[in-house]
Design a protein around this motif. Structure first.
Motif, PDB file in Angstrom:
ATOM      1  N   ILE A 232       3.134  59.302 -13.327  1.00 32.11           N
ATOM      2  CA  ILE A 232       4.050  59.060 -14.437  1.00 32.11           C
ATOM      3  C   ILE A 232       5.480  58.944 -13.920  1.00 32.11           C
ATOM      4  O   ILE A 232       6.212  58.035 -14.297  1.00 32.11           O
ATOM      5  CB  ILE A 232       3.939  60.178 -15.489  1.00 32.11           C
ATOM      6  CG1 ILE A 232       2.539  60.159 -16.095  1.00 32.11           C
ATOM      7  CG2 ILE A 232       4.988  60.021 -16.570  1.00 32.11           C
ATOM      8  CD1 ILE A 232       2.223  61.328 -16.962  1.00 32.11           C
ATOM      9  N   ALA A 233       5.889  59.883 -13.050  1.00 30.96           N
ATOM     10  CA  ALA A 233       7.256  59.856 -12.517  1.00 30.96           C
ATOM     11  C   ALA A 233       7.295  60.541 -11.162  1.00 30.96           C
ATOM     12  O   ALA A 233       6.510  61.448 -10.893  1.00 30.96           O
ATOM     13  CB  ALA A 233       8.209  60.545 -13.479  1.00 30.96           C
ATOM     14  N   GLN A 234       8.222  60.087 -10.315  1.00 29.97           N
ATOM     15  CA  GLN A 234       8.434  60.684  -9.002  1.00 29.97           C
ATOM     16  C   GLN A 234       9.887  61.126  -8.890  1.00 29.97           C
ATOM     17  O   GLN A 234      10.775  60.470  -9.418  1.00 29.97           O
ATOM     18  CB  GLN A 234       8.127  59.691  -7.882  1.00 29.97           C
ATOM     19  CG  GLN A 234       6.666  59.366  -7.745  1.00 29.97           C
ATOM     20  CD  GLN A 234       6.420  58.389  -6.615  1.00 29.97           C
ATOM     21  OE1 GLN A 234       7.274  57.571  -6.297  1.00 29.97           O
ATOM     22  NE2 GLN A 234       5.254  58.477  -6.020  1.00 29.97           N
ATOM     23  N   ASN A 235      10.106  62.215  -8.173  1.00 28.31           N
ATOM     24  CA  ASN A 235      11.447  62.726  -7.947  1.00 28.31           C
ATOM     25  C   ASN A 235      11.928  62.213  -6.591  1.00 28.31           C
ATOM     26  O   ASN A 235      11.761  62.860  -5.570  1.00 28.31           O
ATOM     27  CB  ASN A 235      11.441  64.257  -7.996  1.00 28.31           C
ATOM     28  CG  ASN A 235      12.814  64.848  -8.049  1.00 28.31           C
ATOM     29  OD1 ASN A 235      13.807  64.156  -7.907  1.00 28.31           O
ATOM     30  ND2 ASN A 235      12.863  66.149  -8.248  1.00 28.31           N
ATOM     31  N   ARG A 236      12.516  61.022  -6.581  1.00 30.80           N
ATOM     32  CA  ARG A 236      12.979  60.422  -5.334  1.00 30.80           C
ATOM     33  C   ARG A 236      14.188  61.167  -4.780  1.00 30.80           C
ATOM     34  O   ARG A 236      14.412  61.204  -3.577  1.00 30.80           O
ATOM     35  CB  ARG A 236      13.333  58.954  -5.556  1.00 30.80           C
ATOM     36  CG  ARG A 236      12.122  58.110  -5.881  1.00 30.80           C
ATOM     37  CD  ARG A 236      12.484  56.639  -5.918  1.00 30.80           C
ATOM     38  NE  ARG A 236      11.360  55.872  -6.382  1.00 30.80           N
ATOM     39  CZ  ARG A 236      11.254  55.381  -7.616  1.00 30.80           C
ATOM     40  NH1 ARG A 236      12.201  55.609  -8.498  1.00 30.80           N
ATOM     41  NH2 ARG A 236      10.208  54.687  -7.970  1.00 30.80           N
ATOM     42  N   LYS A 237      14.956  61.751  -5.672  1.00 32.59           N
ATOM     43  CA  LYS A 237      16.139  62.498  -5.269  1.00 32.59           C
ATOM     44  C   LYS A 237      15.769  63.724  -4.428  1.00 32.59           C
ATOM     45  O   LYS A 237      16.523  64.142  -3.553  1.00 32.59           O
ATOM     46  CB  LYS A 237      16.896  62.930  -6.525  1.00 32.59           C
ATOM     47  CG  LYS A 237      18.329  63.247  -6.335  1.00 32.59           C
ATOM     48  CD  LYS A 237      18.953  63.512  -7.702  1.00 32.59           C
ATOM     49  CE  LYS A 237      20.438  63.679  -7.579  1.00 32.59           C
ATOM     50  NZ  LYS A 237      21.043  63.986  -8.873  1.00 32.59           N
ATOM     51  N   ALA A 238      14.604  64.293  -4.692  1.00 26.03           N
ATOM     52  CA  ALA A 238      14.173  65.488  -3.962  1.00 26.03           C
ATOM     53  C   ALA A 238      13.939  65.177  -2.490  1.00 26.03           C
ATOM     54  O   ALA A 238      14.290  65.984  -1.619  1.00 26.03           O
ATOM     55  CB  ALA A 238      12.895  66.052  -4.576  1.00 26.03           C
TER      56      ALA A 238
ATOM     57  N   THR B 107      14.188  68.720   2.605  1.00 23.87           N
ATOM     58  CA  THR B 107      13.105  68.475   3.547  1.00 23.87           C
ATOM     59  C   THR B 107      11.875  69.172   2.992  1.00 23.87           C
ATOM     60  O   THR B 107      11.867  70.400   2.844  1.00 23.87           O
ATOM     61  CB  THR B 107      13.445  69.046   4.936  1.00 23.87           C
ATOM     62  OG1 THR B 107      14.665  68.451   5.381  1.00 23.87           O
ATOM     63  CG2 THR B 107      12.339  68.756   5.926  1.00 23.87           C
ATOM     64  N   VAL B 108      10.848  68.416   2.669  1.00 23.70           N
ATOM     65  CA  VAL B 108       9.644  68.977   2.060  1.00 23.70           C
ATOM     66  C   VAL B 108       8.736  69.489   3.169  1.00 23.70           C
ATOM     67  O   VAL B 108       8.267  68.719   4.002  1.00 23.70           O
ATOM     68  CB  VAL B 108       8.917  67.921   1.203  1.00 23.70           C
ATOM     69  CG1 VAL B 108       7.675  68.506   0.568  1.00 23.70           C
ATOM     70  CG2 VAL B 108       9.852  67.358   0.154  1.00 23.70           C
TER      71      VAL B 108
ATOM     72  N   PRO C 299       9.860  70.200  -8.159  1.00 20.99           N
ATOM     73  CA  PRO C 299       8.794  69.273  -8.561  1.00 20.99           C
ATOM     74  C   PRO C 299       9.023  67.906  -7.921  1.00 20.99           C
ATOM     75  O   PRO C 299      10.111  67.346  -7.995  1.00 20.99           O
ATOM     76  CB  PRO C 299       8.922  69.218 -10.080  1.00 20.99           C
ATOM     77  CG  PRO C 299      10.305  69.627 -10.362  1.00 20.99           C
ATOM     78  CD  PRO C 299      10.724  70.558  -9.275  1.00 20.99           C
ATOM     79  N   LEU C 300       7.998  67.389  -7.263  1.00 16.87           N
ATOM     80  CA  LEU C 300       8.105  66.110  -6.567  1.00 16.87           C
ATOM     81  C   LEU C 300       7.540  64.947  -7.382  1.00 16.87           C
ATOM     82  O   LEU C 300       8.013  63.822  -7.276  1.00 16.87           O
ATOM     83  CB  LEU C 300       7.371  66.185  -5.234  1.00 16.87           C
ATOM     84  CG  LEU C 300       7.821  67.261  -4.260  1.00 16.87           C
ATOM     85  CD1 LEU C 300       6.917  67.296  -3.044  1.00 16.87           C
ATOM     86  CD2 LEU C 300       9.260  67.050  -3.863  1.00 16.87           C
ATOM     87  N   GLU C 301       6.524  65.245  -8.192  1.00 22.06           N
ATOM     88  CA  GLU C 301       5.813  64.173  -8.872  1.00 22.06           C
ATOM     89  C   GLU C 301       5.123  64.759 -10.095  1.00 22.06           C
ATOM     90  O   GLU C 301       4.669  65.903 -10.073  1.00 22.06           O
ATOM     91  CB  GLU C 301       4.792  63.621  -7.882  1.00 22.06           C
ATOM     92  CG  GLU C 301       4.140  62.343  -8.221  1.00 22.06           C
ATOM     93  CD  GLU C 301       3.272  61.860  -7.069  1.00 22.06           C
ATOM     94  OE1 GLU C 301       3.729  60.966  -6.344  1.00 22.06           O
ATOM     95  OE2 GLU C 301       2.161  62.378  -6.909  1.00 22.06           O
ATOM     96  N   ILE C 302       5.025  63.975 -11.152  1.00 25.03           N
ATOM     97  CA  ILE C 302       4.235  64.360 -12.312  1.00 25.03           C
ATOM     98  C   ILE C 302       3.243  63.238 -12.565  1.00 25.03           C
ATOM     99  O   ILE C 302       3.591  62.064 -12.498  1.00 25.03           O
ATOM    100  CB  ILE C 302       5.112  64.665 -13.542  1.00 25.03           C
ATOM    101  CG1 ILE C 302       4.260  65.167 -14.690  1.00 25.03           C
ATOM    102  CG2 ILE C 302       5.939  63.500 -13.944  1.00 25.03           C
ATOM    103  CD1 ILE C 302       5.036  65.849 -15.782  1.00 25.03           C
TER     104      ILE C 302
END
Length: 154
Positions: A8-14, A19-20, A106-109
């Motif tokens: 549905i959505a990705q957190n590109r800003k994260a 650094t994940v 949160p990286l992705e929903i």
């Protein structure tokens, strides 16, 4: 059997700001009108984060817009949402976030077999020079791809 997964959505800003180091999938406790808004894509989570309180994980600053077709008993768009994880996962995350500099983002929903899931990342903040290096790497990759494409076309 392959699992049905719709992002549905990705957190590109994260990925730019952090650094994940690790990520895991977790469920989220939502009300009925919230589920319909999420499926419609009416969410905003650019500056959201998760924290652990009394053995439970909560998501803060995760905005789900009110569902326009629901009745007057609509949900609060900015309430904190509870995330569903196993106790051993929560303990592991608690130990990691107690270390200096680690946070839960949160990286992705996405929808997985009809259920709303969140990909939660254990992240460490990037310094300014790390961000500049990321920008430089991205520009170099873009330039290489552009050059490769022009040579392909003749």
């Amino acid at each position: 059997m392959e699992e049905a997964r719709k992002v549905i959505a990705q957190n590109r800003k994260a990925h730019f700001n952090y650094t994940v180091t690790d990520s895991l999938e977790c469920g989220i406790v939502l009300e009925g009108s919230e589920v319909k808004s999420v499926k419609a894509g009416s969410i905003s989570f650019g500056d959201s984060f998760a924290y652990i309180e009394r053995g439970e994980v909560f998501l803060q600053n995760f905005h789900i817009a009110e569902y326009s077709f629901s009745s007057i008993f609509n949900h609060d768009p900015d309430r904190k949402k509870k995330l569903l994880l196993h106790k051993d996962e929560i303990k592991r995350l608690q130990r990691k976030t107690d270390e200096k500099g680690f946070t839960l983002v949160p990286l992705e929903i996405y929808l997985k077999n009809g259920l709303v899931k969140i990909k939660l990342g254990l992240c460490k903040g990037k310094k300014e020079f790390d961000k500049r290096a990321s920008i430089k790497d991205r520009d170099v990759k873009r330039e290489i791809a552009r050059e490769f494409k022009s040579r392909q076309n003749g």
